[in-house]
Structure formats: C-alpha cells, structure tokens
Motif scaffolding. Structure first.
Motif, PDB file in Angstrom:
ATOM      1  N   ASP A 114       0.823  -1.217   0.000  1.00 19.12           N
ATOM      2  CA  ASP A 114       0.000   0.000   0.000  1.00 19.12           C
ATOM      3  C   ASP A 114       0.856   1.266   0.000  1.00 19.12           C
ATOM      4  OD1 ASP A 114      -2.204   1.643   0.024  1.00 19.12           O
ATOM      5  OD2 ASP A 114      -2.602   1.406   2.176  1.00 19.12           O
ATOM      6  N   GLY A 115       1.647   1.427  -1.020  1.00 21.99           N
ATOM      7  CA  GLY A 115       2.570   2.559  -1.098  1.00 21.99           C
ATOM      8  C   GLY A 115       1.880   3.911  -0.994  1.00 21.99           C
ATOM      9  N   TYR A 116       0.756   4.100  -1.666  1.00 21.18           N
ATOM     10  CA  TYR A 116       0.066   5.394  -1.600  1.00 21.18           C
ATOM     11  C   TYR A 116      -0.503   5.627  -0.206  1.00 21.18           C
ATOM     12  CZ  TYR A 116       0.577   5.639  -6.640  1.00 21.18           C
ATOM     13  OH  TYR A 116       1.113   5.690  -7.907  1.00 21.18           O
ATOM     14  N   GLY A 117      -1.187   4.617   0.316  1.00 21.47           N
ATOM     15  CA  GLY A 117      -1.768   4.742   1.657  1.00 21.47           C
ATOM     16  C   GLY A 117      -0.691   4.988   2.703  1.00 21.47           C
ATOM     17  N   ASP A 118       0.415   4.280   2.596  1.00 21.15           N
ATOM     18  CA  ASP A 118       1.494   4.420   3.582  1.00 21.15           C
ATOM     19  C   ASP A 118       2.143   5.804   3.503  1.00 21.15           C
ATOM     20  OD1 ASP A 118       1.001   1.837   4.370  1.00 21.15           O
ATOM     21  OD2 ASP A 118       2.699   0.962   3.290  1.00 21.15           O
ATOM     22  N   SER A 119       2.382   6.292   2.265  1.00 24.32           N
ATOM     23  CA  SER A 119       3.016   7.614   2.106  1.00 24.32           C
ATOM     24  C   SER A 119       2.089   8.693   2.665  1.00 24.32           C
ATOM     25  CB  SER A 119       3.290   7.928   0.630  1.00 24.32           C
ATOM     26  OG  SER A 119       4.042   6.906   0.039  1.00 24.32           O
ATOM     27  N   PHE A 120       0.799   8.537   2.399  1.00 17.71           N
ATOM     28  CA  PHE A 120      -0.184   9.534   2.831  1.00 17.71           C
ATOM     29  C   PHE A 120      -0.338   9.526   4.346  1.00 17.71           C
ATOM     30  CE2 PHE A 120      -4.538  10.966   3.660  1.00 17.71           C
ATOM     31  CZ  PHE A 120      -4.512  12.193   3.031  1.00 17.71           C
ATOM     32  N   GLU A 144      -6.962   9.300  -2.372  1.00 21.24           N
ATOM     33  CA  GLU A 144      -7.442   9.063  -3.752  1.00 21.24           C
ATOM     34  C   GLU A 144      -6.779  10.053  -4.719  1.00 21.24           C
ATOM     35  OE1 GLU A 144      -9.647   9.147  -1.133  1.00 21.24           O
ATOM     36  OE2 GLU A 144      -9.760   6.955  -1.168  1.00 21.24           O
ATOM     37  N   VAL A 145      -6.670  11.307  -4.272  1.00 20.87           N
ATOM     38  CA  VAL A 145      -6.059  12.331  -5.127  1.00 20.87           C
ATOM     39  C   VAL A 145      -4.590  11.981  -5.403  1.00 20.87           C
ATOM     40  CG1 VAL A 145      -5.304  14.758  -5.190  1.00 20.87           C
ATOM     41  CG2 VAL A 145      -7.624  14.184  -4.453  1.00 20.87           C
ATOM     42  N   ILE A 146      -3.884  11.576  -4.364  1.00 22.46           N
ATOM     43  CA  ILE A 146      -2.450  11.318  -4.596  1.00 22.46           C
ATOM     44  C   ILE A 146      -2.243  10.031  -5.401  1.00 22.46           C
ATOM     45  CG2 ILE A 146      -1.764  12.644  -2.546  1.00 22.46           C
ATOM     46  CD1 ILE A 146      -0.709   9.760  -1.557  1.00 22.46           C
ATOM     47  N   ARG A 147      -3.154   9.088  -5.244  1.00 17.93           N
ATOM     48  CA  ARG A 147      -3.054   7.852  -6.049  1.00 17.93           C
ATOM     49  C   ARG A 147      -3.161   8.200  -7.552  1.00 17.93           C
ATOM     50  NH1 ARG A 147      -4.006   2.991  -4.090  1.00 17.93           N
ATOM     51  NH2 ARG A 147      -5.369   3.813  -2.455  1.00 17.93           N
ATOM     52  N   LYS A 148      -4.112   9.094  -7.842  1.00 17.95           N
ATOM     53  CA  LYS A 148      -4.321   9.481  -9.236  1.00 17.95           C
ATOM     54  C   LYS A 148      -3.058  10.180  -9.781  1.00 17.95           C
ATOM     55  CE  LYS A 148      -8.035  11.565 -11.858  1.00 17.95           C
ATOM     56  NZ  LYS A 148      -7.820  12.979 -12.106  1.00 17.95           N
ATOM     57  N   ARG A 149      -2.514  11.057  -8.940  1.00 18.27           N
ATOM     58  CA  ARG A 149      -1.307  11.795  -9.334  1.00 18.27           C
ATOM     59  C   ARG A 149      -0.144  10.819  -9.577  1.00 18.27           C
ATOM     60  NH1 ARG A 149      -1.084  15.980  -4.977  1.00 18.27           N
ATOM     61  NH2 ARG A 149      -2.806  17.020  -6.046  1.00 18.27           N
ATOM     62  N   GLY A 150      -0.017   9.882  -8.656  1.00 16.95           N
ATOM     63  CA  GLY A 150       1.084   8.914  -8.764  1.00 16.95           C
ATOM     64  C   GLY A 150       0.916   7.978  -9.952  1.00 16.95           C
ATOM     65  N   LEU A 151      -0.313   7.551 -10.188  1.00 19.83           N
ATOM     66  CA  LEU A 151      -0.539   6.604 -11.293  1.00 19.83           C
ATOM     67  C   LEU A 151      -0.156   7.210 -12.644  1.00 19.83           C
ATOM     68  CD1 LEU A 151      -3.832   4.809 -10.182  1.00 19.83           C
ATOM     69  CD2 LEU A 151      -1.681   3.671 -10.770  1.00 19.83           C
ATOM     70  N   GLU A 152      -0.413   8.513 -12.803  1.00 19.39           N
ATOM     71  CA  GLU A 152      -0.005   9.167 -14.057  1.00 19.39           C
ATOM     72  C   GLU A 152       1.507   9.022 -14.250  1.00 19.39           C
ATOM     73  OE1 GLU A 152      -1.872  10.342 -16.474  1.00 19.39           O
ATOM     74  OE2 GLU A 152      -3.644   9.792 -15.312  1.00 19.39           O
ATOM     75  N   LEU A 153       2.242   9.172 -13.152  1.00 18.41           N
ATOM     76  CA  LEU A 153       3.699   9.001 -13.229  1.00 18.41           C
ATOM     77  C   LEU A 153       4.059   7.550 -13.544  1.00 18.41           C
ATOM     78  CD1 LEU A 153       4.842  11.103 -10.126  1.00 18.41           C
ATOM     79  CD2 LEU A 153       4.903  11.780 -12.525  1.00 18.41           C
ATOM     80  N   GLU A 154       3.360   6.624 -12.888  1.00 20.42           N
ATOM     81  CA  GLU A 154       3.633   5.201 -13.123  1.00 20.42           C
ATOM     82  C   GLU A 154       3.527   4.859 -14.606  1.00 20.42           C
ATOM     83  OE1 GLU A 154       1.690   2.217 -10.782  1.00 20.42           O
ATOM     84  OE2 GLU A 154       1.500   3.480  -9.034  1.00 20.42           O
TER      85      GLU A 154
END
Ligand code: GRF
Length: 272
Positions: free
Chosen positions: A169-175, A213-223
């Motif tokens: 859970d990288g996004y959840g953990d970072s957040f 949710e917002v940061i997941r979307k931001r990160g996924l674009e980078l992925e």
C-alpha cells in the motif's frame, strides 16, 4: 528507433485493474515502446486487466494461486516440487518471523503455482517479465529462471519512493505517514520484497488538502509514463548494471534524454 534497439518480448503479470498494462499497450500502439506483449498472466481470474489485454488481441492466461492454498501440506510435499526446493528455502528473504515449517509450507505452495506460470512462459521465451500490479510474492525459484548475476530480467512498478514504504500500500502508507512528497519507483526484482536495483523514480507533491485518492491518481499518471519509458530504455540497451560502492548492483541509465524526461514528468506532477 536507435540502431541497437531490440524489440522486446514481454510477459506481463497482473492481479487487478491493469491500468499499467493498458499504458504499456498504449505506448506500444503509439510506437513509443519497442515491445510486444507475448502474454498477460493473472493470478486472479476476475482481473479487469485480462479484458483490457483481450480487447487488444494480447493472449491471456490465468494461474489461480488459490488452488495451491487449498491443498494440505502432505499433498504438496508429495507433489512435484523442484529438486532445488531446499536451496530455495535457504535463500528466501520474503517470509520473515515465521517458524521454519510455516516458511516451507508457504514456499511450497508458492513454488507450485510458479511452476505453472513458468511452464506458460517457457515456450514464449520472453526477454522481460513485467510485474504490473501483481499482488503475489516472487520466490527465488522463479527469479532463478530469469536473473543471473549480471542480468536482471524481471521489472516491477512500486507506488512509493523506495526504499521507503515497501509492501502493498505505497500510496496509503506515504499519505498516512504525513509525507510532503510521494513517489513511484521502477526497479528490477531481486530476492527480497521491493529491494531490487532501482531503475527510475519520479515524485509528486502531497498538498494539505489532498486525499489518498487524489495522490493515487497523481502517482498513477507518473507510473504509466515511467514504467513504459524504463522498458524502452531496456529495449534501447540503455540500462547498464554496475556494482555500487557497497557491492550492491545498481542501474545506470545511458540515455542522454533521461534527465529531461524526469524533469518534464516532475513538472507535470507539480502543476496545479
Ligand atoms: C499500481 O499502483 C502499482 O504500482 C501497484 O499496483 C497498482 C496496480 O494498478 N504495484 P493497475 O493494476 O496497473 O491498475
């Protein structure tokens, strides 16, 4: 396309939505990624990624790891475990803090499922195995079929800035940690969990008003961008494995356009 570029045969392993897989397909179809996907393998029969692949004429296969979870240990031990199984038990770094018997049991189940995956992959002779949201551990047995000391042939995309926040859970953990920046990492897979040599990373900001949710979307674009680009670097022969100061293998990116690519990606992630 550069002179030395080789069109790579990929096998993509997924478990779920397959949006990273979709991005690879899109990059290939747009002529930006010199690769073809020989097969998509899912451990989850209901993975949406399977439908994405089929829509683009990419062959798919399912290896349901749960089938091996149901069998009792004696059945498994009597089964067709490879002769190097004891060595795999000694080398493994994915299960920690468990009694030896439990480690052996889990590895036996994992290796049996992996034998099925390997049998599917063997005739296709892929150049690279891409893990794209594949939610199963990879044992040293599987890795031994694709990695040598000088050549790593399994890539993964991880939704955090490794070595921070390995796991699922990288996004959840970072957040929830309260990080001001999050990141994504493409890395080669080694025998630990999310410990292999880093290929590329990109970061995004975490603003006070953001949700996970917002940061997941931001990160996924980078992925989506950085994973296909990393595979393309491999196709171009632009990933070189070197020994770091501490002896650990590290990746050098030879493409002179690499800094510009990261700069643009970062700018996009920061634009509001
Ligand atoms: C991605 O965030 C990836 O980094 C992680 O799992 C997620 C998979 O998403 N390993 P998808 O299946 O590609 O949509």
């Amino acid at each position: 396309m550069k002179e030395k570029t080789k069109k790579l045969k990929l096998a993509v392993l997924i478990s779920g939505g397959g949006t990273n897989l979709q991005a690879m397909i899109d990059h290939i179809e747009a002529g930006k990624l010199d690769a073809e996907i020989s097969v998509v393998v899912s451990n989850n029969p209901d993975a949406d990624g399977l439908i994405r692949a089929q829509k683009h004429g990419v062959p798919t296969a399912i290896v349901d790891y749960r089938n091996y979870g149901k069998k009792s240990l004696p059945e498994i031990v009597k089964g067709t475990l490879p002769k190097e199984f004891d060595e795999v038990v000694n080398r493994q770094r994915i299960y920690s803090g468990l009694p030896d018997g439990e480690v052996k049991d889990r590895l036996a189940r994992l290796v049996l499922a992996e034998q099925e995956v390997l049998a599917l992959l063997k005739p296709l002779n892929p150049d690279l195995i891409c893990l794209a949201g594949f939610m199963r551990l990879i044992s040293p047995y599987f890795i031994g079929h694709y990695n040598t000391k000088d050549r790593y042939r399994i890539m993964n995309i991880h939704p955090a800035l490794l070595p921070a926040f390995p796991g699922t859970d990288g996004y959840g953990d970072s957040f929830s940690y309260g990080c001001r920046f999050g990141g994504v990492t493409v890395h080669f897979v080694d025998e630990g969990e999310d410990t292999g040599p880093i290929i590329a990373q990109a970061i995004y900001p975490i603003w006070p008003e953001d949700t996970v949710e917002v940061i997941r979307k931001r990160g996924l674009e980078l992925e989506y961008a950085i994973y296909s680009q990393s595979i393309q670097w491999m196709a171009q022969g632009d990933l070189k494995l070197v020994s770091g100061e501490d002896g650990r293998p590290q990746v050098r990116i030879l493409d002179p356009k690499y800094p510009k690519f990261i700069e643009q990606l970062t700018q996009q992630a920061f634009s509001r």
